[in-house]
Design a protein around this motif. Structure first.
Motif, PDB file in Angstrom:
ATOM      1  N   PHE A 141       3.946   6.276  -1.825  1.00 56.96           N
ATOM      2  CA  PHE A 141       4.426   5.029  -1.208  1.00 56.96           C
ATOM      3  C   PHE A 141       3.233   4.167  -0.784  1.00 56.96           C
ATOM      4  N   LEU A 142       2.258   4.785  -0.126  1.00 54.38           N
ATOM      5  CA  LEU A 142       1.075   4.026   0.300  1.00 54.38           C
ATOM      6  C   LEU A 142       0.328   3.461  -0.914  1.00 54.38           C
ATOM      7  N   LYS A 143       0.196   4.283  -1.958  1.00 51.03           N
ATOM      8  CA  LYS A 143      -0.504   3.813  -3.167  1.00 51.03           C
ATOM      9  C   LYS A 143       0.198   2.589  -3.742  1.00 51.03           C
ATOM     10  N   SER A 144       1.522   2.626  -3.784  1.00 51.34           N
ATOM     11  CA  SER A 144       2.259   1.496  -4.362  1.00 51.34           C
ATOM     12  C   SER A 144       2.068   0.234  -3.520  1.00 51.34           C
ATOM     13  N   VAL A 145       1.988   0.416  -2.198  1.00 52.41           N
ATOM     14  CA  VAL A 145       1.756  -0.729  -1.307  1.00 52.41           C
ATOM     15  C   VAL A 145       0.338  -1.284  -1.521  1.00 52.41           C
ATOM     16  N   MET A 146      -0.585  -0.394  -1.912  1.00 51.61           N
ATOM     17  CA  MET A 146      -1.966  -0.818  -2.220  1.00 51.61           C
ATOM     18  C   MET A 146      -2.039  -1.425  -3.629  1.00 51.61           C
TER      19      MET A 146
ATOM     20  N   MET B  61      13.715 -11.603   3.787  1.00 47.68           N
ATOM     21  CA  MET B  61      12.537 -11.382   4.644  1.00 47.68           C
ATOM     22  C   MET B  61      11.246 -11.896   4.009  1.00 47.68           C
ATOM     23  N   GLY B  62      11.339 -12.389   2.772  1.00 51.61           N
ATOM     24  CA  GLY B  62      10.156 -12.923   2.100  1.00 51.61           C
ATOM     25  C   GLY B  62       9.218 -11.823   1.638  1.00 51.61           C
ATOM     26  N   ALA B  63       9.785 -10.702   1.163  1.00 51.62           N
ATOM     27  CA  ALA B  63       8.952  -9.574   0.716  1.00 51.62           C
ATOM     28  C   ALA B  63       8.178  -9.956  -0.546  1.00 51.62           C
ATOM     29  N   GLN B  64       6.968  -9.416  -0.668  1.00 51.08           N
ATOM     30  CA  GLN B  64       6.155  -9.667  -1.871  1.00 51.08           C
ATOM     31  C   GLN B  64       6.504  -8.683  -2.972  1.00 51.08           C
ATOM     32  N   VAL B  65       7.154  -7.608  -2.598  1.00 51.43           N
ATOM     33  CA  VAL B  65       7.536  -6.585  -3.578  1.00 51.43           C
ATOM     34  C   VAL B  65       8.710  -5.777  -3.035  1.00 51.43           C
ATOM     35  N   LEU B  66       9.551  -5.320  -3.957  1.00 51.32           N
ATOM     36  CA  LEU B  66      10.613  -4.374  -3.589  1.00 51.32           C
ATOM     37  C   LEU B  66      10.213  -3.033  -4.196  1.00 51.32           C
ATOM     38  N   ILE B  67      10.003  -2.046  -3.353  1.00 48.94           N
ATOM     39  CA  ILE B  67       9.638  -0.728  -3.864  1.00 48.94           C
ATOM     40  C   ILE B  67      10.868   0.163  -3.825  1.00 48.94           C
ATOM     41  N   LYS B  68      11.274   0.607  -5.013  1.00 53.01           N
ATOM     42  CA  LYS B  68      12.431   1.493  -5.082  1.00 53.01           C
ATOM     43  C   LYS B  68      11.929   2.931  -5.162  1.00 53.01           C
ATOM     44  N   GLY B  69      12.119   3.652  -4.065  1.00 57.92           N
ATOM     45  CA  GLY B  69      11.672   5.044  -3.989  1.00 57.92           C
ATOM     46  C   GLY B  69      12.753   5.961  -4.529  1.00 57.92           C
TER      47      GLY B  69
ATOM     48  N   GLY C  48      -0.749  -1.760   8.585  1.00 57.86           N
ATOM     49  CA  GLY C  48      -0.478  -3.134   9.021  1.00 57.86           C
ATOM     50  C   GLY C  48       0.551  -3.890   8.197  1.00 57.86           C
ATOM     51  N   VAL C  49       1.252  -3.170   7.336  1.00 54.42           N
ATOM     52  CA  VAL C  49       2.259  -3.818   6.471  1.00 54.42           C
ATOM     53  C   VAL C  49       3.519  -4.175   7.267  1.00 54.42           C
ATOM     54  N   LYS C  50       4.066  -5.339   6.969  1.00 52.88           N
ATOM     55  CA  LYS C  50       5.366  -5.706   7.543  1.00 52.88           C
ATOM     56  C   LYS C  50       6.422  -5.076   6.639  1.00 52.88           C
ATOM     57  N   LEU C  51       7.137  -4.107   7.190  1.00 56.26           N
ATOM     58  CA  LEU C  51       8.007  -3.286   6.352  1.00 56.26           C
ATOM     59  C   LEU C  51       9.487  -3.429   6.704  1.00 56.26           C
ATOM     60  N   GLY C  52      10.276  -3.723   5.666  1.00 56.14           N
ATOM     61  CA  GLY C  52      11.734  -3.701   5.790  1.00 56.14           C
ATOM     62  C   GLY C  52      12.238  -2.524   4.969  1.00 56.14           C
TER      63      GLY C  52
ATOM     64  N   TYR D  50      -0.150  -5.348  -0.768  1.00 54.71           N
ATOM     65  CA  TYR D  50       1.022  -6.112  -0.347  1.00 54.71           C
ATOM     66  C   TYR D  50       1.108  -6.091   1.181  1.00 54.71           C
ATOM     67  N   LYS D  51       1.444  -7.236   1.752  1.00 60.37           N
ATOM     68  CA  LYS D  51       1.489  -7.331   3.215  1.00 60.37           C
ATOM     69  C   LYS D  51       2.923  -7.281   3.749  1.00 60.37           C
ATOM     70  N   LYS D  52       3.869  -7.641   2.871  1.00 60.07           N
ATOM     71  CA  LYS D  52       5.281  -7.655   3.278  1.00 60.07           C
ATOM     72  C   LYS D  52       6.091  -6.930   2.211  1.00 60.07           C
ATOM     73  N   VAL D  53       6.683  -5.834   2.587  1.00 58.92           N
ATOM     74  CA  VAL D  53       7.282  -4.935   1.597  1.00 58.92           C
ATOM     75  C   VAL D  53       8.697  -4.547   1.989  1.00 58.92           C
ATOM     76  N   LEU D  54       9.568  -4.488   0.982  1.00 61.60           N
ATOM     77  CA  LEU D  54      10.909  -3.939   1.215  1.00 61.60           C
ATOM     78  C   LEU D  54      10.984  -2.601   0.487  1.00 61.60           C
ATOM     79  N   LEU D  55      11.286  -1.556   1.222  1.00 61.36           N
ATOM     80  CA  LEU D  55      11.448  -0.224   0.624  1.00 61.36           C
ATOM     81  C   LEU D  55      12.929   0.109   0.545  1.00 61.36           C
ATOM     82  N   LYS D  56      13.375   0.512  -0.655  1.00 64.69           N
ATOM     83  CA  LYS D  56      14.755   1.016  -0.803  1.00 64.69           C
ATOM     84  C   LYS D  56      14.664   2.516  -1.077  1.00 64.69           C
ATOM     85  N   ILE D  57      15.318   3.308  -0.260  1.00 64.98           N
ATOM     86  CA  ILE D  57      15.405   4.742  -0.567  1.00 64.98           C
ATOM     87  C   ILE D  57      16.870   5.164  -0.613  1.00 64.98           C
ATOM     88  N   SER D  58      17.145   6.084  -1.513  1.00 65.49           N
ATOM     89  CA  SER D  58      18.536   6.520  -1.661  1.00 65.49           C
ATOM     90  C   SER D  58      18.871   7.519  -0.554  1.00 65.49           C
ATOM     91  N   GLY D  59      20.160   7.699  -0.337  1.00 69.57           N
ATOM     92  CA  GLY D  59      20.616   8.626   0.685  1.00 69.57           C
ATOM     93  C   GLY D  59      20.103  10.044   0.442  1.00 69.57           C
TER      94      GLY D  59
END
Ligand code: UDP
Length: 234
Positions: free
Chosen positions: A217-222, A147-155, A41-45, A2-11
């Motif tokens: 996290f890196l594995k999921s982006v891969m 942001m046009g993310a290709q995936v939302l990763i919920k950590g 090189g990932v565009k990360l939000g 994935y080249k454009k990713v949104l990561l959500k992490i809880s408090g």
């Protein structure tokens, strides 16, 4: 990958499970996980929660609307903390929000998101959706679409979505793949339905991972399914 990713992490990622506040060791862990992804090189939000600072029950005295606004301010605190922790490791980021007017918080615009990524910086979205009665999960889905993310990763602290709470029910079954409709029908507490609705409408898959397993996290982006992936089902 994935080249454009949104990561959500809880408090809680900032305090440690069941704890409160901002723990430098946790900050260090989060930054190292993010660093690997940014360096690839990932565009990360990033959208962060605020459960480490304020929880619903503590704020019940003030009622839900004020509690939510206080919660949203908590996400700004965590966003600024994360941004400065990233800076210590040489990773540049921009905290952007619709909520506040602090010197280090920029007004969220689509030009700013693009500019931030073009300059190789991380976009940290603070202040939730800027409306009470929403969750940071919905904010994450909204910003992922914007942001046009290709995936939302919920950590999270769990390694995926289970049929029941795996801590209470050892027989709980882990799903490796699910559709949004199935997750809603089975009433699985992954994300609220407004977050699902946004991801479904914009065909953004959600991957639920154990953020506290080093390297996950890196594995999921891969595109390695290290948890559960939720999709439109097509
Ligand atoms: N919140 C809100 N609107 C939003 C996003 C968040 O009102 O768009 C509030 C809501 O009260 C939420 C809190 O901010 O509970 C943020 O903390 P949350 O419980 O989501 O954090 P987490 O559990 O992810 O740490």
């Amino acid at each position: 990958m994935y080249k454009k990713v949104l990561l959500k992490i809880s408090g809680e990622a900032f305090s440690g499970e069941g704890k409160k506040g901002l723990d430098p060791q946790m900050g260090e862990y989060i930054v190292n996980e993010i660093k690997e992804v940014v360096q690839s090189g990932v565009k990360l939000g990033i959208v962060v929660g605020a459960g480490n600072l304020f929880r619903g029950e503590e704020l019940s005295y003030v009622g839900p609307i004020y509690a939510d606004q206080i919660g949203m301010m908590g996400t700004i605190i965590n966003s600024l903390y994360l941004s400065s922790a990233l800076k210590k490791h040489g990773i540049k980021s921009v905290v952007m929000s619709h909520v506040t007017n602090l010197p280090s918080v920029e007004r969220l615009t689509y030009d700013l998101i693009e500019e931030t990524f073009a300059r190789g910086k991380v976009a940290i979205f603070g202040g939730g959706t800027s409306n009470p009665l929403f969750t940071t999960d919905t904010a994450a889905a909204l910003r992922a679409a914007e942001m046009g993310a290709q995936v939302l990763i919920k950590g999270t602290k769990v390694d995926g979505v289970y049929s029941k709470d795996p801590k209470k029910f050892p027989e709980a079954e882990k799903f490796s793949k699910l559709s949004f409709d199935e997750a809603i029908k089975l009433d699985l507490s992954v994300m609220d339905t407004s977050a699902f609705a946004l991801c479904k409408a914009h065909s953004i898959p959600i991957m639920v991972i154990d953020f506290f397993k080093k390297g996950n996290f890196l594995k999921s982006v891969m595109e390695e399914n290290v948890g559960t992936i939720l999709t439109n089902g097509n």
